[in-house]
Every structure is written in C-alpha cells, then in structure tokens.
Design a protein around this motif. Structure first.
Motif, mmCIF file in Angstrom:
data_model
loop_
_atom_site.group_PDB
_atom_site.id
_atom_site.type_symbol
_atom_site.label_atom_id
_atom_site.label_comp_id
_atom_site.label_asym_id
_atom_site.label_seq_id
_atom_site.Cartn_x
_atom_site.Cartn_y
_atom_site.Cartn_z
ATOM 1 N N ASP A 171 0.828 -1.207 0.000
ATOM 2 C CA ASP A 171 0.000 0.000 0.000
ATOM 3 C C ASP A 171 0.865 1.261 0.000
ATOM 4 O O ASP A 171 2.063 1.228 0.292
ATOM 5 C CB ASP A 171 -0.929 0.015 1.217
ATOM 6 N N ASP A 172 0.218 2.378 -0.310
ATOM 7 C CA ASP A 172 0.892 3.666 -0.404
ATOM 8 C C ASP A 172 1.366 4.133 0.983
ATOM 9 O O ASP A 172 0.929 3.601 2.018
ATOM 10 C CB ASP A 172 -0.074 4.693 -0.998
ATOM 11 N N VAL A 173 2.231 5.143 0.984
ATOM 12 C CA VAL A 173 2.655 5.778 2.232
ATOM 13 C C VAL A 173 1.411 6.376 2.897
ATOM 14 O O VAL A 173 0.611 7.051 2.235
ATOM 15 C CB VAL A 173 3.684 6.899 1.946
ATOM 16 N N PRO A 174 1.199 6.129 4.198
ATOM 17 C CA PRO A 174 0.027 6.703 4.881
ATOM 18 C C PRO A 174 -0.022 8.221 4.730
ATOM 19 O O PRO A 174 1.023 8.891 4.702
ATOM 20 C CB PRO A 174 0.251 6.294 6.343
ATOM 21 N N LEU A 175 -1.240 8.753 4.627
ATOM 22 C CA LEU A 175 -1.421 10.192 4.393
ATOM 23 C C LEU A 175 -0.703 11.057 5.419
ATOM 24 O O LEU A 175 -0.120 12.087 5.077
ATOM 25 C CB LEU A 175 -2.912 10.540 4.397
ATOM 26 N N HIS A 176 -0.735 10.633 6.688
ATOM 27 C CA HIS A 176 -0.154 11.499 7.721
ATOM 28 C C HIS A 176 1.380 11.535 7.675
ATOM 29 O O HIS A 176 2.004 12.378 8.324
ATOM 30 C CB HIS A 176 -0.635 11.080 9.122
ATOM 31 N N LEU A 177 2.006 10.621 6.882
ATOM 32 C CA LEU A 177 3.468 10.619 6.762
ATOM 33 C C LEU A 177 3.963 11.304 5.496
ATOM 34 O O LEU A 177 5.156 11.551 5.348
ATOM 35 C CB LEU A 177 3.997 9.177 6.766
ATOM 36 N N LYS A 178 3.058 11.625 4.590
ATOM 37 C CA LYS A 178 3.475 12.244 3.326
ATOM 38 C C LYS A 178 3.930 13.689 3.539
ATOM 39 O O LYS A 178 3.558 14.328 4.518
ATOM 40 C CB LYS A 178 2.323 12.209 2.313
ATOM 41 N N ASP A 179 4.739 14.171 2.596
ATOM 42 C CA ASP A 179 5.249 15.538 2.660
ATOM 43 C C ASP A 179 4.088 16.523 2.597
ATOM 44 O O ASP A 179 3.285 16.495 1.655
ATOM 45 C CB ASP A 179 6.208 15.776 1.499
ATOM 46 N N SER A 180 4.026 17.397 3.591
ATOM 47 C CA SER A 180 2.920 18.362 3.639
ATOM 48 C C SER A 180 3.406 19.800 3.552
ATOM 49 O O SER A 180 2.673 20.731 3.874
ATOM 50 C CB SER A 180 2.128 18.170 4.940
ATOM 51 N N LYS A 196 -2.991 20.274 3.046
ATOM 52 C CA LYS A 196 -3.987 20.078 4.109
ATOM 53 C C LYS A 196 -5.375 19.815 3.539
ATOM 54 O O LYS A 196 -6.149 19.033 4.089
ATOM 55 C CB LYS A 196 -4.018 21.307 5.028
ATOM 56 N N ILE A 197 -5.698 20.481 2.424
ATOM 57 C CA ILE A 197 -7.007 20.287 1.793
ATOM 58 C C ILE A 197 -7.193 18.834 1.377
ATOM 59 O O ILE A 197 -8.290 18.272 1.451
ATOM 60 C CB ILE A 197 -7.155 21.219 0.572
ATOM 61 N N MET A 198 -6.059 18.192 0.959
ATOM 62 C CA MET A 198 -6.114 16.788 0.544
ATOM 63 C C MET A 198 -5.954 15.824 1.718
ATOM 64 O O MET A 198 -5.907 14.611 1.535
ATOM 65 C CB MET A 198 -5.015 16.512 -0.494
ATOM 66 N N GLY A 199 -5.886 16.371 2.923
ATOM 67 C CA GLY A 199 -5.781 15.520 4.109
ATOM 68 C C GLY A 199 -4.387 15.015 4.375
ATOM 69 O O GLY A 199 -4.188 14.113 5.197
ATOM 70 N N ILE A 200 -3.395 15.602 3.697
ATOM 71 C CA ILE A 200 -2.019 15.126 3.849
ATOM 72 C C ILE A 200 -1.366 15.773 5.066
ATOM 73 O O ILE A 200 -1.342 16.997 5.215
ATOM 74 C CB ILE A 200 -1.195 15.441 2.578
ATOM 75 N N GLY A 201 -0.854 14.938 5.949
ATOM 76 C CA GLY A 201 -0.125 15.397 7.128
ATOM 77 C C GLY A 201 -0.979 15.876 8.276
ATOM 78 O O GLY A 201 -0.466 16.184 9.353
ATOM 79 N N ASN A 202 -2.294 15.904 8.089
ATOM 80 C CA ASN A 202 -3.165 16.493 9.120
ATOM 81 C C ASN A 202 -3.131 15.742 10.445
ATOM 82 O O ASN A 202 -3.177 16.343 11.515
ATOM 83 C CB ASN A 202 -4.612 16.560 8.616
#
Length: 424
Positions: free
Chosen positions: A352-361, A367-373
């Motif tokens: 699976d892909d890198v979890p959203l909260h670990l992706k470069d933000s 934040k709009i895409m839920g990345i790193g929140n």
C-alpha cells in the motif's frame, strides 16, 4: 619516446574497454554518441580509467572541434580566448559545435568555473570536465545544473586489463608485437592484478619491461613483480586471496581473533592492498557486528583511513587493530537481516501507499487533501507517541523486520523497543 599508454589509446568507441555500467552497445550513452546528440557531461573517477580517452573518442565520433585543457596549468584567459573562437564557429556558416575537455576541472576555483556558464547556456560550447574528486563537492552547482549527466568511472576489472595488455602485446604497429617477446600467461594476469584497475600503469609497465628485458628471455610473473616493485606472495604460496578473505570474515564472525589475525597476516604477506582488506572489514563491521557494537563501523573506518594515510608496511598495524576489534566484539547480523526481509517484501508483495499522515505536507494544498493532518510529532509527546508508520497492509499484518538480539549494546536497544511495545 611516446609512452605505450599514449600510443595504445583507443581511437574508436568499439575499442574502448571498461565502464560497462553506462557504456555498452544500445545504452543511452552509446546511442547519444552514435546519434550525435551527446551533450555536456562530467566524468569522475580514479586515474587510468579512460576519462580523457573517452572524451577524445566522443569528439572524434561527433566530428566536432575539440580542445583539451588541463585546469592545473590553464587559466580563464585561455578559456575565454577559446570561447571567442568557438563563437565564430557556432554563429558562422559552419554552425559547428566546439567540445571543450577540461582535465582536473576540480582545480579551478568558483570564479574560474563560472566563466563557462554563459557559453554553456548559449550552446556555444559543449563541455566535458574530468575530475578524480567527487564532483558534487568539487564542482559548482551552477555548472552541474547545466550539465546533463555525471558519469562515474570505476577502476577497470582484471579482465578488462588483461584484454588491454594482450592487445598491446599483439599490436605490431602501436604496441610491442614487433619485438616478439614471449609473455607467460601468469605474467599477464599478475600485471593486470597489480595495476589496481589503472590501464596507464599496466601499459607503461608493459612498455618498461619490453624496452629492458634481455633478448630471447620470456616475461614471467617474477619479472613483472620486479618491474612494479611489488610482492606476488599469492602466486608463490599457492594462496587464493578470495579464500583468505572468506576465512578472515568467518573467523571474525566466529569471534576467533587468533584465526582472524592469522588470515589477515597471510593476506598482507600475499600482497593484498589496503583497499581490498579495508572494504571487507567495513562490510563486516555492519554485517556481522552491527547493532551489538554500533561504534565498530566508525572505529574500523578510522583504522582504514589511517592505513591509507600511513601506507604499507606500517598500515598493517592500523588494519590489525580493526581485525582484532571486530573479532573480539559482540556479534549481531540484525542490520543485514532486517534489510533483506524488507527488500523481500518490496520485491514480492503489492504494498500500500505511504500513509497520508506521513506524506510531505510542506506545500500549499496539502492540508485540503488531508495530507499530514493527523501526524503526531513525537518530540511534542516526550519523544514517543503511538501512531502508524508502515503502509496499511503491512501494518495490519503486524510486520516485523528488525529482531534485536541480546548481544552487547543491542540488548539496550531491545529493552527500549520492548518498553515502547508495552506503551502501545
């Protein structure tokens, strides 16, 4: 007299030996020369590996004007004059590109290197720079950003060198074939091995022997050793360096310092060089000692660097220090085992892909895409906070790659990780 290494320089791409990791028929590098689309480049690597030779072949294949400078004796005045001449050819009726090859480019300072920038941007010249230093430290970023590729030249293999030597022995026009000197097979092999990946050393030694051997006398491995002032203990004693390196590593792995120092001494007596032994010791420091004594790799690295600075025979003391340290240290192979398990999953599983909260933000819109929140900064929680780090499917499987032992320092790492598991 012109040195044999100069006389035997390949004139065609097909004659060039070595650097098969980027130069082979059908490679992008090879095709760019044949298609006449080769751009600027930086060549870096040890002496005698073909950097200058390949630059000359490229210019010849492309049918371009070619100018060769050496940065140790040439300044920006000469370069500026060359660029002005190149402009005439580039903007004139011929519209011919000029290739400028600058050897030892790292010897120029920042201002000297920057004198190339405008000509590179305008396309007036194509630039090939060669250096024995790491270009990412020795060459300005502004130059590197305008150069399409950086190519690393590696020491030539013994097989490459044997082919180069045998070609020179046969060649009656440029080589020594007309002298009709007999070379024993072992002599060619020893010359290739003792040249340490350097074609210039191999050929010039061949030329020295050919010019000075008594008429009618065959070239033996002993004559080669005399010419190079090197030992050939492996051949005299019937030892195989790879068997000795294997025995050295297995003795260190088995925590037997007496056996380890025995095989080390046989390697030194056989003529093994510092790099050959040092590379193996550095691998062992992480592969066999690893987390049981994490400082081992730093100490061994220091010993190897000291050995390179001191040189043999005294360098054997520095290397002996490293051998005894590794053999006497606690052992753990968990570093290599963890890596191999992880690599096995990467090659054999759909992950699976890198979890959203670990992706470069660090960009607008993340934040709009839920990345790193939902990422929790461990230092804000005293150094540790429970959260998911593995990709979803591996996390659900409870995958574990690193399994610490209780040997040496690794026991403390194991205890720490177990205490975190209890918190989870």
């Amino acid at each position: 007299m012109i040195p044999l290494s100069t006389r035997m320089r390949p004139q065609k791409l097909e004659e060039f030996a070595g650097q098969e990791h980027f130069l082979y028929e059908g490679s992008l590098f090879y095709n760019s020369i044949k298609n006449k689309t080769f751009d600027s480049a930086v060549f870096f690597g040890p002496s005698g590996t073909g950097k200058t030779t390949l630059a000359r072949i490229i210019a010849r294949e492309l049918g371009s004007n070619f100018h060769e400078l050496n940065a140790s004796v040439t300044g920006t005045k000469e370069l500026k004059e060359l660029i002005e001449t190149a402009k005439t050819g580039f903007y004139g009726l011929e519209k011919k590109t000029t290739y400028v090859y600058i050897d030892e480019f790292h010897r120029w300072n920042k201002l000297q290197q920057d004198s190339l920038l405008k000509a590179l941007e305008e396309g007036v010249i194509k630039f090939i720079g060669s250096t024995t230093e790491n270009p990412y430290f020795a060459i300005n970023n502004a130059i590197l950003s305008r150069v399409r590729n950086v190519y690393e030249f590696k020491r030539l293999s013994e097989k490459n060198l044997e082919g180069i030597i045998e070609r020179a022995i046969r060649d009656e026009e440029k080589g020594v074939g007309a002298l009709n000197i007999q070379w024993e097979k072992d002599a060619v092999k020893v010359l290739a091995e003792l040249s340490n990946g350097d074609a210039r050393v191999a050929l010039d030694t061949l030329g020295f022997i050919s010019d000075n051997i008594d008429e009618g006398k065959a070239v033996t491995k002993e004559i080669v050793a005399e010419a190079m002032q090197r030992k050939i203990g492996f051949y005299d004693k019937g030892d195989d360096r790879y068997n000795l390196l294997s025995a050295l590593q297995k003795s260190i792995r088995g925590s037997d310092p007496d056996a380890a120092i025995h095989y080390f001494a046989r390697l030194i007596d056989g003529g093994a060089d510092i790099q050959t032994i040092g590379r193996r010791l550095l691998v062992m420091a992480s592969e066999d000692i690893g987390m049981a004594y994490p400082s081992a790799v730093s100490i061994v690295s220091a010993c190897v660097q000291a050995a390179l600075m001191v040189g043999l025979p005294e360098a054997a003391i520095n290397l002996s220090h490293a051998v005894i340290l590794l053999a006497s240290a606690p052992k753990s192979n968990t570093a290599i085992a963890a890596y191999e398990r992880a690599m096995d999953d990467i090659k054999n599983k759909v992950i699976d892909d890198v979890p959203l909260h670990l992706k470069d933000s660090h960009y607008s819109g993340a934040k709009i895409m839920g990345i790193g929140n939902s990422y929790k900064y461990p230092h804000a929680y005293g150094g540790y906070v429970k959260q998911q780090y593995l990709p979803d499917n591996l996390y659900r499987e409870g995958v574990k790659y690193y399994t610490p032992t209780e040997n040496g320092s690794e026991k403390s790492f194991k205890n720490y990780l177990e205490s975190l598991d209890k918190q989870k």
